[in-house]
Enzyme design. Sequence first.
Site, PDB file in Angstrom:
ATOM      1  N   ASP A  26       0.920  -1.184  -0.116  1.00  0.00           N
ATOM      2  CA  ASP A  26       0.042   0.003   0.088  1.00  0.00           C
ATOM      3  C   ASP A  26       0.840   1.235  -0.084  1.00  0.00           C
ATOM      4  O   ASP A  26       1.965   1.356   0.781  1.00  0.00           O
ATOM      5  CB  ASP A  26      -1.009  -0.172   1.316  1.00  0.00           C
ATOM      6  CG  ASP A  26      -1.992  -0.988   1.124  1.00  0.00           C
ATOM      7  OD1 ASP A  26      -1.936  -1.887   0.134  1.00  0.00           O
ATOM      8  OD2 ASP A  26      -2.610  -1.173   2.189  1.00  0.00           O
ATOM      9  N   ASP A 147     -15.224  -3.874  -1.559  1.00  0.00           N
ATOM     10  CA  ASP A 147     -14.882  -3.667  -0.264  1.00  0.00           C
ATOM     11  C   ASP A 147     -16.434  -3.587   0.516  1.00  0.00           C
ATOM     12  O   ASP A 147     -17.083  -2.559   0.297  1.00  0.00           O
ATOM     13  CB  ASP A 147     -14.086  -2.459   0.039  1.00  0.00           C
ATOM     14  CG  ASP A 147     -12.885  -2.563  -0.956  1.00  0.00           C
ATOM     15  OD1 ASP A 147     -12.391  -3.553  -1.069  1.00  0.00           O
ATOM     16  OD2 ASP A 147     -12.367  -1.526  -1.155  1.00  0.00           O
TER      17      ASP A 147
END
Length: 260
Positions: A26, A147
């Site tokens: 990330d 998500d």
Amino acid sequence: MSARESKRETNKGESGLAFIIYPAIDIRGGKCVRLVQGDYKQETVYRDRPEEAAEEWVTAGAEWIHLVDLDGAREGRPVNHAAIGAIAGATGIPVQCGGGLRTLEDVALLADLGVSRVILGTAAIEDRAFVEEALARYGDRVAIGIDARNGYVATRGWLTTSEVKAEELAKELAQAGARTFIFTDISRDGMMQGPNVEAIIRLAQASGREVIASGGVSRYEDLEKLARHERDGVAGAIVGKALYTGQIELGQALAGLREA
């Protein structure tokens, strides 16, 4: 052999595994970080240069790398081009990347940087025409990131929760041509409590497509449990914090799955 089984056979890497472990990198502010449940205020920096993390995972045997442009997810456009391009161009293995992709130009930009598969998330809710066009143009090079918070799809870097159920969205986009989904249960992300296996299987069964699990993988047993559901459509798992804290050693995990 079903279309899903045929695709799994085609996707087997050098290890012979169809179930793939995706080390996560990330990126925020050009650094390799991890957030807790997507909270930008709960950030830990693990590497100053994301390329170093990529090199580490490749050396350990990774066959794919999972990249997230956290700045891009928040701003709605790709931001960390330099780091993404450096990783995609130097690792020698496929890279998938998401975060803020809202236009065909964004998709083309990442493709030009060497990204093998782009991940569309927020746009799946907010701009269905764009997503369907991207699927039509790029096919397997597009994955849909779903998500979910309490079963409902979250968007814009998890800052907003929609009124759309994750399984319904997967069904609709499968009909539009989506072949791969990446499912994250936000409540499990960064919490080291194990993945929501039941929700992952439900999404795979509802869509009839392959699903890559994300969020919560913290033990070798989590990977083994997910891999047992490969025939249900669970095609792989994204592992982040557990790799950086040493709770999972990538080489050992790959060896364990081969033996299993």
